[in-house]
Design an enzyme around this catalytic site. Structure first.
Site, PDB file in Angstrom:
ATOM      1  N   ASP A  74      -0.169  -4.914   3.784  1.00 38.86           N
ATOM      2  CA  ASP A  74       1.082  -4.348   4.301  1.00 38.86           C
ATOM      3  C   ASP A  74       1.039  -2.826   4.195  1.00 38.86           C
ATOM      4  O   ASP A  74       0.781  -2.287   3.130  1.00 38.86           O
ATOM      5  CB  ASP A  74       2.260  -4.870   3.471  1.00 38.86           C
ATOM      6  CG  ASP A  74       3.580  -4.278   3.928  1.00 38.86           C
ATOM      7  OD1 ASP A  74       4.116  -4.761   4.940  1.00 38.86           O
ATOM      8  OD2 ASP A  74       4.057  -3.306   3.296  1.00 38.86           O
TER       9      ASP A  74
ATOM     10  N   TYR B 157       4.248   5.598   4.938  1.00 41.30           N
ATOM     11  CA  TYR B 157       3.579   5.755   3.649  1.00 41.30           C
ATOM     12  C   TYR B 157       2.597   6.931   3.690  1.00 41.30           C
ATOM     13  O   TYR B 157       1.556   6.872   4.336  1.00 41.30           O
ATOM     14  CB  TYR B 157       2.865   4.460   3.238  1.00 41.30           C
ATOM     15  CG  TYR B 157       3.793   3.269   3.122  1.00 41.30           C
ATOM     16  CD1 TYR B 157       5.172   3.441   2.962  1.00 41.30           C
ATOM     17  CD2 TYR B 157       3.311   1.970   3.160  1.00 41.30           C
ATOM     18  CE1 TYR B 157       6.030   2.353   2.856  1.00 41.30           C
ATOM     19  CE2 TYR B 157       4.171   0.872   3.045  1.00 41.30           C
ATOM     20  CZ  TYR B 157       5.524   1.080   2.902  1.00 41.30           C
ATOM     21  OH  TYR B 157       6.377   0.010   2.799  1.00 41.30           O
TER      22      TYR B 157
ATOM     23  N   TYR C 102       9.167  -7.586  -1.014  1.00 37.01           N
ATOM     24  CA  TYR C 102       8.484  -6.376  -1.503  1.00 37.01           C
ATOM     25  C   TYR C 102       8.956  -5.986  -2.908  1.00 37.01           C
ATOM     26  O   TYR C 102       9.976  -6.452  -3.386  1.00 37.01           O
ATOM     27  CB  TYR C 102       8.597  -5.231  -0.495  1.00 37.01           C
ATOM     28  CG  TYR C 102       9.958  -4.587  -0.252  1.00 37.01           C
ATOM     29  CD1 TYR C 102      10.578  -3.770  -1.198  1.00 37.01           C
ATOM     30  CD2 TYR C 102      10.602  -4.747   0.972  1.00 37.01           C
ATOM     31  CE1 TYR C 102      11.793  -3.145  -0.943  1.00 37.01           C
ATOM     32  CE2 TYR C 102      11.823  -4.132   1.237  1.00 37.01           C
ATOM     33  CZ  TYR C 102      12.404  -3.326   0.272  1.00 37.01           C
ATOM     34  OH  TYR C 102      13.604  -2.711   0.525  1.00 37.01           O
TER      35      TYR C 102
ATOM     36  N   GLN D 214      11.032  -8.593   6.136  1.00 35.43           N
ATOM     37  CA  GLN D 214      10.530  -8.161   4.820  1.00 35.43           C
ATOM     38  C   GLN D 214      11.649  -7.465   4.046  1.00 35.43           C
ATOM     39  O   GLN D 214      12.202  -6.487   4.509  1.00 35.43           O
ATOM     40  CB  GLN D 214       9.352  -7.188   5.017  1.00 35.43           C
ATOM     41  CG  GLN D 214       8.766  -6.706   3.713  1.00 35.43           C
ATOM     42  CD  GLN D 214       7.631  -5.705   3.890  1.00 35.43           C
ATOM     43  OE1 GLN D 214       7.714  -4.567   3.433  1.00 35.43           O
ATOM     44  NE2 GLN D 214       6.549  -6.110   4.537  1.00 35.43           N
TER      45      GLN D 214
ATOM     46  N   THR E 137       0.807  -1.234   0.000  1.00 32.92           N
ATOM     47  CA  THR E 137       0.000   0.000   0.000  1.00 32.92           C
ATOM     48  C   THR E 137       0.839   1.282   0.000  1.00 32.92           C
ATOM     49  O   THR E 137       0.346   2.344   0.386  1.00 32.92           O
ATOM     50  CB  THR E 137      -0.949   0.046   1.225  1.00 32.92           C
ATOM     51  OG1 THR E 137      -0.131   0.136   2.410  1.00 32.92           O
ATOM     52  CG2 THR E 137      -1.835  -1.171   1.310  1.00 32.92           C
ATOM     53  N   TRP E 138       2.080   1.189  -0.401  1.00 31.49           N
ATOM     54  CA  TRP E 138       2.901   2.407  -0.495  1.00 31.49           C
ATOM     55  C   TRP E 138       2.320   3.292  -1.598  1.00 31.49           C
ATOM     56  O   TRP E 138       1.974   2.787  -2.672  1.00 31.49           O
ATOM     57  CB  TRP E 138       4.338   1.992  -0.833  1.00 31.49           C
ATOM     58  CG  TRP E 138       5.339   3.101  -0.750  1.00 31.49           C
ATOM     59  CD1 TRP E 138       5.202   4.310  -0.144  1.00 31.49           C
ATOM     60  CD2 TRP E 138       6.665   3.073  -1.289  1.00 31.49           C
ATOM     61  NE1 TRP E 138       6.354   5.036  -0.248  1.00 31.49           N
ATOM     62  CE2 TRP E 138       7.269   4.306  -0.949  1.00 31.49           C
ATOM     63  CE3 TRP E 138       7.408   2.135  -2.008  1.00 31.49           C
ATOM     64  CZ2 TRP E 138       8.571   4.626  -1.326  1.00 31.49           C
ATOM     65  CZ3 TRP E 138       8.711   2.455  -2.376  1.00 31.49           C
ATOM     66  CH2 TRP E 138       9.280   3.674  -2.041  1.00 31.49           C
TER      67      TRP E 138
END
Ligand SMILES: NC(=O)c1ccc[n+]([C@@H]2O[C@H](COP(=O)([O-])OP(=O)(O)OC[C@H]3O[C@@H](n4cnc5c(N)ncnc54)[C@H](OP(=O)(O)O)[C@@H]3O)[C@@H](O)[C@H]2O)c1
Length: 280
Positions: A47, A52, A191, A163, A18-19
């Site tokens: 995530d 963000y 990621y 991660q 969700t960046w």
């Protein structure tokens, strides 16, 4: 949906990154629809991070998920390395939970290693875990030396997740991080399977386009299918479009022959010795 054992539970092999969501009024409806579409179609990991959009992503996720059964998906967020003392962890977590409209996180990650001694961070994480605000904790962007140091510390072996960047151009973790984490029962999240926004960190070579055409799939589908090919990585592509998400969901069913994988290995070789890990 293909499943993976992640953080002690059976989980979808892809989660939702969700960046860069929640930052534009214009895209808001589409971003909310996309997250809901994912949850309605078998994805059960989201995530996010306080970083963000300085909370905007968490806020959007909170809005998208507020009518969903919280026990049906895992929510992961991260705190800045300069919020990694017990007091600041508590404060960051409180703010994240508020934005996410929930009362707990499934996993809380140290976003990357900073100057705070790891002992202090572990003790802060254990405190909020004991209080019930998080189920588990983990780290992000840790290499093998960081991980070994972490688990040697008091309660460090309670780390459940790491991660890192993982895509066809950034395969460093395959050499020692992935096998080591498997041995120590620490789940791996990969990621940026597409190399982030506009493929800024991954420049697909011609072979990828050719193979994708041959397999009648898109370059994006090939990249995602490749990242999850061994069923040992939970990949978290980000999209704000339901159409793209549908395409990403289809990629979960794409498989490769050994010949295809060997061909890709020739253009994007697996590491044969330890290498400094790429990060974004
Ligand atoms: N721990 C860390 O340090 C760290 C660092 C980076 C990222 N992350 C996490 O990993 C997630 C994923 O990484 P990322 O956001 O950097 O990049 P990514 O998932 O590799 O790529 C996202 C880009 O791909 C596009 N895209 C997605 N599906 C597509 C499709 N089917 N067809 C065409 N374009 C498509 C998206 O655009 P649209 O939105 O228009 O679809 C967006 O521009 C992040 O969102 C974040 O949650 C963590």
């Amino acid at each position: 949906m293909r499943q993976i054992q992640f953080n002690g539970q059976k989980t979808s092999i892809i989660g939702m990154g969700t960046w860069r969501i929640g930052e534009s009024d214009e895209k808001k409806d589409s971003e909310i629809d996309t997250i809901r579409y994912g949850l309605d179609h078998g994805i059960n990991v989201i995530d996010t991070a306080e970083m963000y959009g300085e909370g905007a992503s968490e806020k959007l996720v909170g809005e998208a998920t507020k009518y969903y059964d919280r026990t049906k998906y895992q929510l992961i967020s991260k705190f800045y390395p300069y919020h990694a003392t017990p007091e600041l962890i508590k404060n960051s977590l409180h703010n994240s939970l508020k934005r996410l409209q929930t009362d707990y996180l499934d996993v809380y990650l140290l976003h990357w290693r900073g100057d705070t001694p790891l002992e202090e961070t572990i003790s802060g994480l254990e405190e909020v875990k004991k209080a019930g605000y998080i189920k588990e904790w983990g780290v992000s962007n840790f290499d093998i030396d960081d991980l070994k140091e972490l688990i040697s510390l008091p309660n460090g072996d309670n780390c459940k997740v790491n991660q890192n960047l993982y895509n066809i151009e950034s395969r460093g973790v395959e050499y020692n991080v992935l096998p080591w984490q498997k041995e120590h029962n620490i789940s791996f999240m990969g990621y940026s399977p597409f190399g982030s926004d506009k493929n800024s960190y991954l420049h697909p070579k011609q072979i990828i386009k050719e193979l994708a055409d041959q397999k009648n799939i898109t370059v994006f589908q090939l990249l995602l299918a490749w990242a999850i090919r061994n069923n040992n990585v939970l990949s978290i592509p980000k999209t704000s479009s339901v159409e793209h998400l549908k395409s990403n969901l289809k990629a979960v069913d794409v498989s490769f022959t050994n010949d295809e994988l060997e061909l890709l290995d020739r253009f994007y070789p697996a590491p044969i010795h330890a290498v400094p890990l790429d990060t974004i």
